[in-house]
Design a protein around this motif. Structure first.
Motif, PDB file in Angstrom:
ATOM      1  N   SER A 118       0.835  -1.199   0.000  1.00 44.14           N
ATOM      2  CA  SER A 118       0.000   0.000   0.000  1.00 44.14           C
ATOM      3  C   SER A 118       0.872   1.252   0.000  1.00 44.14           C
ATOM      4  N   ARG A 204     -10.894  -5.588  -7.953  1.00 46.56           N
ATOM      5  CA  ARG A 204      -9.471  -5.336  -8.176  1.00 46.56           C
ATOM      6  C   ARG A 204      -9.226  -3.979  -8.838  1.00 46.56           C
ATOM      7  N   THR A 205     -10.082  -3.624  -9.798  1.00 40.59           N
ATOM      8  CA  THR A 205      -9.859  -2.371 -10.543  1.00 40.59           C
ATOM      9  C   THR A 205     -10.546  -1.167  -9.911  1.00 40.59           C
ATOM     10  N   VAL A 208      -8.459   1.571  -7.876  1.00 41.93           N
ATOM     11  CA  VAL A 208      -7.659   2.478  -8.702  1.00 41.93           C
ATOM     12  C   VAL A 208      -8.535   3.589  -9.269  1.00 41.93           C
ATOM     13  N   SER A 234      -2.893  -7.885  -0.750  1.00 42.44           N
ATOM     14  CA  SER A 234      -2.167  -6.751  -1.328  1.00 42.44           C
ATOM     15  C   SER A 234      -3.097  -5.633  -1.766  1.00 42.44           C
ATOM     16  N   TYR A 236      -4.152  -2.531  -4.368  1.00 47.39           N
ATOM     17  CA  TYR A 236      -4.106  -2.237  -5.805  1.00 47.39           C
ATOM     18  C   TYR A 236      -3.902  -0.753  -6.082  1.00 47.39           C
ATOM     19  N   THR A 237      -4.068   0.059  -5.052  1.00 43.59           N
ATOM     20  CA  THR A 237      -3.863   1.497  -5.224  1.00 43.59           C
ATOM     21  C   THR A 237      -2.380   1.815  -5.342  1.00 43.59           C
ATOM     22  N   LYS A 238      -2.095   2.946  -5.983  1.00 47.33           N
ATOM     23  CA  LYS A 238      -0.705   3.350  -6.188  1.00 47.33           C
ATOM     24  C   LYS A 238      -0.402   4.729  -5.605  1.00 47.33           C
ATOM     25  N   THR A 242      -4.580   1.809   1.051  1.00 52.06           N
ATOM     26  CA  THR A 242      -5.693   0.872   1.206  1.00 52.06           C
ATOM     27  C   THR A 242      -5.518   0.186   2.545  1.00 52.06           C
ATOM     28  N   GLN A 349       2.866 -15.754  -3.955  1.00 53.30           N
ATOM     29  CA  GLN A 349       2.487 -15.116  -5.216  1.00 53.30           C
ATOM     30  C   GLN A 349       2.510 -16.102  -6.385  1.00 53.30           C
ATOM     31  N   GLY A 517       5.596  -7.346  -9.236  1.00 50.31           N
ATOM     32  CA  GLY A 517       5.131  -6.052  -8.768  1.00 50.31           C
ATOM     33  C   GLY A 517       5.813  -4.869  -9.410  1.00 50.31           C
TER      34      GLY A 517
END
Length: 519
Positions: A118, A204-205, A208, A234, A236-238, A242, A349, A517
């Motif tokens: 995150s 998942r999307t 974002v 994990s 998904y934000t950048k 989260t 993973q 990643g």
């Protein structure tokens, strides 16, 4: 008068003497394994150093590298040759401090964990309103709604109707109450899935999209169906954090929003991006003698998710293999075959470390006598399957025979079994036709309470069970090493899938992800 005897007269007696001598030597080593494992166990010390001192071992973190280096040092202290072998690269990341507090309509510190990888918030603390993802008509309606979320924290998980696990309901509830709760939960689960679907995105999307629309952060709650337990995976934000908030606190926030009260939280999360970092498998070896170019292997993944400290997934598997190697080095320092242990990276993973090893070391895989892997919690081993090998029963039964009855009698075997297609690292070897086997253990509520959760910590380890597993593993490795016969990897007919009626197929080899990643 001299009695003349044909030399053939002595052969049965010599054979009997040699057989008796071998049996005595075998029993002596096994007795020493049991004695060392029970009277000089290092498991608790190892567990404190690994779980408490180093902590979780998420791939790409400094803690994972520290664990690799710790294991090598520990093996060398025991006189076992060890090294870290690079197999790939990963997104480097380090978890920092997290504080989450509700500040309106009252003050309450919330239980929450930022998800792996995150983004942090730097030195900022953000106080903002919390809103829940609404149930709108379609994706167009959601697009129209997006501008309203700017600067707010968005809850995107379904609020659970109960924080009590089903076994608690079964014990105490009236049947009609339990049935009503289950029906309510099923309906809400379906409705929430439709709510997500109508956004035009997936779970998942969607995060974002929300961060790009200006959300202050994303709040999830991934309940594990046990009291106080959440799964931590994990982010998904950048750009914005989260955070998983525990069911009890998440439900509180959701109810407040549904009641028209606009709760506010204050959040401060820190993390560091560390660029591209190398990833390793830790390997240790006791060199063989007469058959040094054949191998028996111990196997356990070293990495973990980092909501807890990875104690039972897979700290206990790691401890089992390290302790077994320690015992073997002490009581069986000159094995017939080379004994090799693999502590794999990035199993979580996709079995990446063991898959890379299989790709990089065909000479070992080709000459593998057997591999034993343990990776499903702290419980004592109760199942060993043949993984689809036609003659596995012959040699595994032979190796189990001298195991003390108090360990052996609780183990069920299934032969020839079905080859494992995934789940843990033995499958990386089975996929290429090598004899890899899983030491499957008692559950100890593993799925609900410790598997990938924020409660997978030292206190969940049952050391009596792990001690048995280390002794069992050491004996199996010793027997496999000494066996006069090479194991057969002839494949048994697999039959048909009972659900589809289609013929079962041997799993295919999957390539390791060597850059994770980073895309």
């Amino acid at each position: 008068m001299k009695l003349k005897l044909n030399s053939l007269t002595f052969l049965p007696a010599v054979a009997l003497l040699l057989s008796s001598s071998f049996a005595h030597a075998q029993n002596s080593v096994i007795d020493q394994i049991v004695k060392e494992g029970n009277e000089n166990s290092q498991l608790e010390t190892l567990a404190r150093e690994l779980m408490d001192g180093i902590g979780p071992r998420l791939v790409g973190t400094p803690q994972m590298l520290k664990a690799n280096e710790w294991a090598v040092a520990k093996y060398k202290k025991w006189g076992v040759s060890a090294r870290n072998e690079k197999w790939g690269e990963w997104r480097g990341w380090e978890r920092g401090i997290s504080h989450i507090d509700m500040v309106y309509p009252r003050v309450k510190s919330l239980e929450g964990t930022q998800l792996a990888w995150s983004p942090g918030m730097g030195d900022k603390t953000v106080t903002a309103e919390v809103i829940a993802l609404p149930d709108l008509a379609d994706s167009a309606a959601y697009q129209a709604w997006l501008p309203s979320i700017k600067g707010k924290f968005i809850m995107i998980s379904m609020p659970q109707p109960t924080g009590r696990p089903d076994y608690n309901w079964k014990e105490f509830a009236m049947k009609e109450s339990f049935d009503k709760m289950q029906a309510d939960r099923t309906a809400k689960t379906t409705a929430w899935a439709n709510r997500i679907k109508k956004t035009g995105f997936t779970s998942r999307t969607l995060p974002v999209i929300l961060e790009n629309a200006g959300a202050a952060g994303i709040i999830t709650s991934n309940w594990s169906a046990g009291f106080g337990v959440d799964k931590i995976f994990s982010a998904y934000t950048k750009k914005v954090p989260t955070v998983d908030v525990a069911l009890e606190d998440y439900s509180l926030l959701y109810r407040l929003t549904e009641s028209g009260i606009k709760p506010k939280i204050s959040m401060h999360t820190e993390s560091k991006e560390l660029g591209v970092v190398p990833t390793y498998n830790t390997l240790a070896e006791i060199k063989g003698g007469a058959k040094a170019n054949e191998y028996v292997m111990l196997s356990a993944h070293f990495d973990s998710w980092d909501g807890g400290t990875g104690a039972t997934d897979n700290g206990t598997g790691t401890l089992t293999m390290m302790e077994a190697m320690r015992i073997l080095k002490k009581v069986y320092p000159k094995p017939k075959r080379t004994i090799l242990v693999g502590h794999w990276g990035s199993e979580e993973q996709g079995l990446n470390g063991s898959r890379a090893f299989v790709e990089d070391h065909p000479e070992i895989v080709k000459n593998l006598q057997a591999l034993f892997n343990q990776d499903n919690g702290t419980g004592r081993v109760v199942n060993i399957g043949g993984q689809g090998y036609a003659k596995a029963a012959d040699y595994i039964t032979r190796w189990l025979k001298p195991v003390p009855s108090y360990i052996r009698d609780s183990i069920k075997t299934s032969f020839p079994g079905v080859p494992g297609a995934g789940g843990s690292d033995f499958a990386s070897f089975v996929a290429v036709g090598a004899p890899g086997f899983s030491l499957s253990s008692l559950g100890w509520s593993y799925g609900n309470y410790t598997w990938h959760t924020n409660r997978d910590t030292y206190d969940k380890i049952v050391f009596d069970d792990v001690r048995r597993n280390a002794i069992l593993t050491a004996i199996l490795i010793y027997m496999a090493s000494e066996d006069a016969e090479r194991t057969s990897t002839e494949r048994a007919p697999l039959g048909t899938n009972p659900r589809t009626g289609q013929p079962l197929k041997w799993p295919e080899q999957v390539k390791a992800t060597r850059r994770g990643g980073l895309d």
